[in-house]
Design a protein around this motif. Structure first.
Motif, PDB file in Angstrom:
ATOM      1  N   SER A 145       0.695  -1.255  -0.171  1.00 44.57           N
ATOM      2  CA  SER A 145      -0.086  -0.123  -0.043  1.00 44.57           C
ATOM      3  C   SER A 145       0.976   1.467   0.103  1.00 44.57           C
ATOM      4  CB  SER A 145      -0.933  -0.147   1.192  1.00 44.57           C
ATOM      5  OG  SER A 145      -0.234  -0.343   2.393  1.00 44.57           O
ATOM      6  N   ALA A 146       2.107   1.138   0.152  1.00 37.75           N
ATOM      7  CA  ALA A 146       2.972   2.463  -0.105  1.00 37.75           C
ATOM      8  C   ALA A 146       3.726   2.527  -1.270  1.00 37.75           C
ATOM      9  CB  ALA A 146       3.991   2.281   1.209  1.00 37.75           C
ATOM     10  N   ALA A 147       3.485   1.525  -2.068  1.00 34.00           N
ATOM     11  CA  ALA A 147       4.312   1.488  -3.407  1.00 34.00           C
ATOM     12  C   ALA A 147       3.482   2.603  -4.383  1.00 34.00           C
ATOM     13  CB  ALA A 147       4.307   0.128  -4.150  1.00 34.00           C
ATOM     14  N   LYS A 148       4.587   3.655  -4.960  1.00 35.12           N
ATOM     15  CA  LYS A 148       3.936   4.542  -5.914  1.00 35.12           C
ATOM     16  C   LYS A 148       4.469   3.959  -7.044  1.00 35.12           C
ATOM     17  CE  LYS A 148       5.849   6.421  -2.560  1.00 35.12           C
ATOM     18  NZ  LYS A 148       5.865   5.898  -1.295  1.00 35.12           N
ATOM     19  N   ARG A 150       3.233   2.536 -11.352  1.00 28.55           N
ATOM     20  CA  ARG A 150       2.820   2.407 -12.599  1.00 28.55           C
ATOM     21  C   ARG A 150       2.969   0.972 -13.329  1.00 28.55           C
ATOM     22  NH1 ARG A 150       0.881   7.667 -13.278  1.00 28.55           N
ATOM     23  NH2 ARG A 150       1.853   9.233 -12.483  1.00 28.55           N
ATOM     24  N   PRO A 151       1.954   0.365 -13.877  1.00 28.53           N
ATOM     25  CA  PRO A 151       0.842   1.026 -14.195  1.00 28.53           C
ATOM     26  C   PRO A 151      -0.327   1.353 -13.238  1.00 28.53           C
ATOM     27  CG  PRO A 151       0.561  -1.327 -14.725  1.00 28.53           C
ATOM     28  CD  PRO A 151       2.083  -0.833 -14.143  1.00 28.53           C
ATOM     29  N   LEU A 152      -1.170   2.177 -13.624  1.00 33.00           N
ATOM     30  CA  LEU A 152      -1.961   2.688 -12.437  1.00 33.00           C
ATOM     31  C   LEU A 152      -3.248   1.511 -12.030  1.00 33.00           C
ATOM     32  CD1 LEU A 152      -2.788   6.266 -13.688  1.00 33.00           C
ATOM     33  CD2 LEU A 152      -0.769   5.353 -12.073  1.00 33.00           C
ATOM     34  N   GLU A 153      -3.094   0.407 -12.827  1.00 34.77           N
ATOM     35  CA  GLU A 153      -4.208  -0.486 -12.776  1.00 34.77           C
ATOM     36  C   GLU A 153      -3.859  -1.502 -11.518  1.00 34.77           C
ATOM     37  OE1 GLU A 153      -2.944   0.121 -15.808  1.00 34.77           O
ATOM     38  OE2 GLU A 153      -4.554   1.326 -16.332  1.00 34.77           O
ATOM     39  N   THR A 154      -2.861  -1.103 -10.724  1.00 38.31           N
ATOM     40  CA  THR A 154      -2.254  -1.826  -9.568  1.00 38.31           C
ATOM     41  C   THR A 154      -3.240  -1.972  -8.335  1.00 38.31           C
ATOM     42  OG1 THR A 154      -0.882  -0.248  -8.962  1.00 38.31           O
ATOM     43  CG2 THR A 154       0.107  -2.090 -10.422  1.00 38.31           C
ATOM     44  N   GLY A 155      -3.947  -0.941  -8.286  1.00 43.19           N
ATOM     45  CA  GLY A 155      -4.774  -0.919  -7.140  1.00 43.19           C
ATOM     46  C   GLY A 155      -4.111  -0.996  -5.732  1.00 43.19           C
ATOM     47  N   HIS A 156      -2.722  -0.561  -5.520  1.00 42.18           N
ATOM     48  CA  HIS A 156      -2.128  -0.704  -4.194  1.00 42.18           C
ATOM     49  C   HIS A 156      -2.959   0.382  -3.402  1.00 42.18           C
ATOM     50  CE1 HIS A 156       1.184  -2.002  -6.759  1.00 42.18           C
ATOM     51  NE2 HIS A 156       1.095  -2.967  -5.975  1.00 42.18           N
ATOM     52  N   GLN A 157      -3.265   1.463  -3.550  1.00 44.44           N
ATOM     53  CA  GLN A 157      -3.773   2.653  -2.948  1.00 44.44           C
ATOM     54  C   GLN A 157      -5.141   2.699  -2.657  1.00 44.44           C
ATOM     55  OE1 GLN A 157      -1.301   5.437  -4.898  1.00 44.44           O
ATOM     56  NE2 GLN A 157       0.342   5.501  -3.319  1.00 44.44           N
ATOM     57  N   ASP A 158      -5.857   1.693  -3.374  1.00 44.18           N
ATOM     58  CA  ASP A 158      -7.249   1.976  -3.458  1.00 44.18           C
ATOM     59  C   ASP A 158      -8.209   2.270  -2.305  1.00 44.18           C
ATOM     60  OD1 ASP A 158      -7.069   1.643  -6.337  1.00 44.18           O
ATOM     61  OD2 ASP A 158      -8.241  -0.245  -6.479  1.00 44.18           O
ATOM     62  N   ALA A 159      -7.887   1.377  -1.064  1.00 43.46           N
ATOM     63  CA  ALA A 159      -8.455   1.495  -0.044  1.00 43.46           C
ATOM     64  C   ALA A 159      -8.330   2.983   0.508  1.00 43.46           C
ATOM     65  CB  ALA A 159      -8.140   0.651   1.212  1.00 43.46           C
ATOM     66  N   GLN A 160      -7.019   3.426   0.612  1.00 48.38           N
ATOM     67  CA  GLN A 160      -6.674   4.713   1.085  1.00 48.38           C
ATOM     68  C   GLN A 160      -7.258   5.764   0.402  1.00 48.38           C
ATOM     69  OE1 GLN A 160      -1.876   5.139   1.673  1.00 48.38           O
ATOM     70  NE2 GLN A 160      -2.363   3.114   0.383  1.00 48.38           N
ATOM     71  N   ASP A 161      -7.600   5.737  -0.967  1.00 53.49           N
ATOM     72  CA  ASP A 161      -8.341   6.666  -1.883  1.00 53.49           C
ATOM     73  C   ASP A 161      -9.686   6.894  -1.260  1.00 53.49           C
ATOM     74  OD1 ASP A 161      -6.126   7.011  -3.255  1.00 53.49           O
ATOM     75  OD2 ASP A 161      -6.951   6.049  -5.312  1.00 53.49           O
ATOM     76  N   LEU A 162     -10.467   5.714  -0.782  1.00 51.29           N
ATOM     77  CA  LEU A 162     -11.778   5.916  -0.453  1.00 51.29           C
ATOM     78  C   LEU A 162     -11.801   6.759   0.923  1.00 51.29           C
ATOM     79  CD1 LEU A 162     -12.999   2.440  -1.084  1.00 51.29           C
ATOM     80  CD2 LEU A 162     -13.323   4.285  -2.725  1.00 51.29           C
ATOM     81  N   ILE A 163     -10.984   6.596   1.689  1.00 47.83           N
ATOM     82  CA  ILE A 163     -11.035   7.654   2.939  1.00 47.83           C
ATOM     83  C   ILE A 163     -10.409   8.684   2.463  1.00 47.83           C
ATOM     84  CG2 ILE A 163      -9.775   7.755   5.218  1.00 47.83           C
ATOM     85  CD1 ILE A 163      -9.196   4.938   5.367  1.00 47.83           C
ATOM     86  N   ALA A 164      -9.460   9.048   1.927  1.00 49.45           N
ATOM     87  CA  ALA A 164      -8.991  10.329   1.399  1.00 49.45           C
ATOM     88  C   ALA A 164      -9.681  11.216   0.426  1.00 49.45           C
ATOM     89  CB  ALA A 164      -7.612  10.167   0.782  1.00 49.45           C
TER      90      ALA A 164
END
Length: 516
Positions: A145-148, A150-164
């Motif tokens: 979940s801390a990996a920045k 690409r490609p953007l299809e990886t979904g590493h930060q999806d759960a954080q996005d929903l909160i932020a």
């Protein structure tokens, strides 16, 4: 005095046993159906395969892999959020690359391992060591979940996005300063001190220094740029010899992350499984539709409906505000016990079935029969065998075995809704393991009396059962370099920040590499 004795005939005893067995089998089937009716899935025949949309195996896999780097490297697109604590006295590090810098009071990143923080010490290294002065209340995001990346299809930060942001933001993959600001603004309402995530090691995003004490700030020897293997740091006045290269600094950070590859994982963080929230919850119908037919690494939260987002955010808020302690069950250990009991044995069973060291199917079947008997032995009583009058296709005699094999010691009282999800995951995984073993044992019971033709058929059936079971369970314990690596090699999965160019994102086959 009149004495009367009664000695039942063997025939009568057999009838009584059969009657008890039939009644117990009927009750067992009813219990299984009732249990399944409360898990969001339709009632199943005890011998049916798991429902195609069921995620109980993934929930089990996720919960048993929390805070462990190896499985979270494999399944980098995390789907779970868990309440956790960083205990008082925990040491953490913050590397800075400017002279005369002090530790920021708000919104920064700390590493649990010195080596990970040392990566940020170039071309100047100013290192701060901090201690937690109280238990810190945090949320942990699983996956990488801390990996920045690409490609953007990886979904590493999806759960954080929903909160932020309340939705998935593909354009915010690299917006880390804005991400931590928004996460901390949300967490402040609930008394959260920060968030724990993983790259190739684990990090703590702290919201402010309350609860953290700066022990010391030292000017250490710097290293070169980690992206340039031959780039060297400028030595201080009076220094002789070479300094650590950036490549070596990265290798040591990666190695330190590997200390947390397997159970118990990153032990600086203590999880509260009663606050385990997962987007693999079968109640989220929009995601069931979105992931249907896709391999796990393609699972994203992109298809989630507004209604399901609202439901999960409401659940998350109730979790972080909760004062009750839940059941007190040791979920961490419970998952481990199941994996320890079956992982190596199933791997050995699969190896035996694929082995070419047996001269014929009869010898192979005898070896497999012994392994199956070993796994089922704690659950087989002296009456658990078919009667002479029963049809070979009648498996009711095995239902009590499956029932005993599937039982758990999970307390029923004081389970939080999130623990109820975990309990169902454990129950379904045990049921599937025990169901498959029982089906194989049904053929193994009298296989020593079978002719070569039937034995070959049975062995083929066992291979299919074992392959399908291990594929369904998909435990990270089976993903390893075979044969093992040399002392100077590392078993590595192609992943961020150094994926193999020839590999697709979904290739998680490990290989031995030299990273030095």
């Amino acid at each position: 005095m009149f004495h009367y004795s009664f000695s039942p005939s063997p025939c009568l005893l057999l009838c009584l046993c059969c009657s008890v067995r039939a009644s117990f089998a009927h009750i067992t089937q009813e219990i299984l159906n009732v249990a399944l009716a409360h898990t969001g899935q339709p009632s199943l025949d005890p011998w049916d395969n798991p429902h195609l949309d069921a995620t109980w195996n993934i929930l089990f896999n996720t919960a048993s892999s929390l805070l462990q780097r190896w499985p979270n490297n494999m399944w980098s697109n995390g789907h779970s959020i868990v309440t956790a604590t960083i205990p008082v006295g925990t040491a953490m590090y913050h590397g800075m690359w400017e002279s005369n810098t002090t530790v920021p009071e708000k919104l920064e990143w700390l590493a649990f391992d010195f080596e990970y923080s040392y990566l940020y010490c170039e071309p100047i290294c100013r290192m701060a060591k901090l201690l937690a002065t109280r238990d810190l209340k945090v949320l942990y995001f699983d996956g990488m979940s801390a990996a920045k990346v690409r490609p953007l299809e990886t979904g590493h930060q999806d759960a954080q996005d929903l909160i932020a942001w309340g939705r998935i933001r593909r354009d915010k993959v690299l917006a880390e300063p804005e991400r931590i600001e928004r996460l901390c603004a949300w967490g402040k309402k609930f008394g959260l001190d920060g968030f724990v995530r993983m790259q190739f090691a684990f990090e703590f995003m702290y919201c402010d220094l309350d609860g953290l004490y700066v022990v010391e700030v030292l000017d250490l020897l710097p290293h070169g740029n980690p992206t340039l293997k031959n780039h060297t740091a400028l030595p201080p006045d009076g220094w002789k010899g070479t300094l650590t290269s950036g490549y070596q600094a990265f290798y040591q950070a990666f190695t330190a992350g590997g200390w947390h590859n397997y159970f118990p994982g990153e032990s600086h963080v203590q999880l509260d499984y009663s606050g385990f929230l997962s987007f693999y919850d079968p109640a989220l119908e929009s995601l069931v539709d979105a992931r249907r037919g896709k391999p796990r690494l393609q699972h994203r939260l992109l298809g989630i409906s507004d209604e399901d987002i609202a439901a999960k955010m409401t659940e998350l808020e109730s979790i972080v505000l909760r004062h009750e302690v839940g059941s007190g069950a040791d979920w961490h250990q419970m998952f481990r016990i199941i994996i320890e009991r079956y992982a190596d044995r199933l791997d050995t069973l699969n190896h035996t079935l694929l082995s070419s060291s047996y001269s014929n199917a009869t010898m192979l079947s005898s070896a497999v029969r012994l392994q199956l008997l070993t796994m089922l032995l704690p659950h087989l009583t002296i009456i658990d065998h078919p009667s002479r009058s029963e049809s070979p296709n009648n498996l009711t005699w095995l239902l009590p075995v499956v029932d005993r094999c599937s039982r758990t010691s999970i307390p029923e009282a004081h389970l939080t809704p999130q623990e109820g999800l975990l309990k169902n995951a454990v129950s379904h995984v045990l049921r599937e393991i025990c169901r498959r073993l029982a089906l194989m044992w049904a053929d193994a019971f009298d296989v020593e009396e079978a002719d070569e033709s039937r034995t070959n058929t049975v062995v083929s059936s066992w291979r299919a059962h074992t392959t399908e079971l291990m594929k369904w369970l998909n435990w990270s314990a089976w993903v390893k370099c075979r044969p093992g690596c040399r002392t100077d090699e590392t078993c590595y999965i192609s992943t961020w920040p150094f994926p193999f160019p020839e590999d697709s994102f979904e290739n998680i086959t490990p290989r031995c590499v030299v990273l030095r």
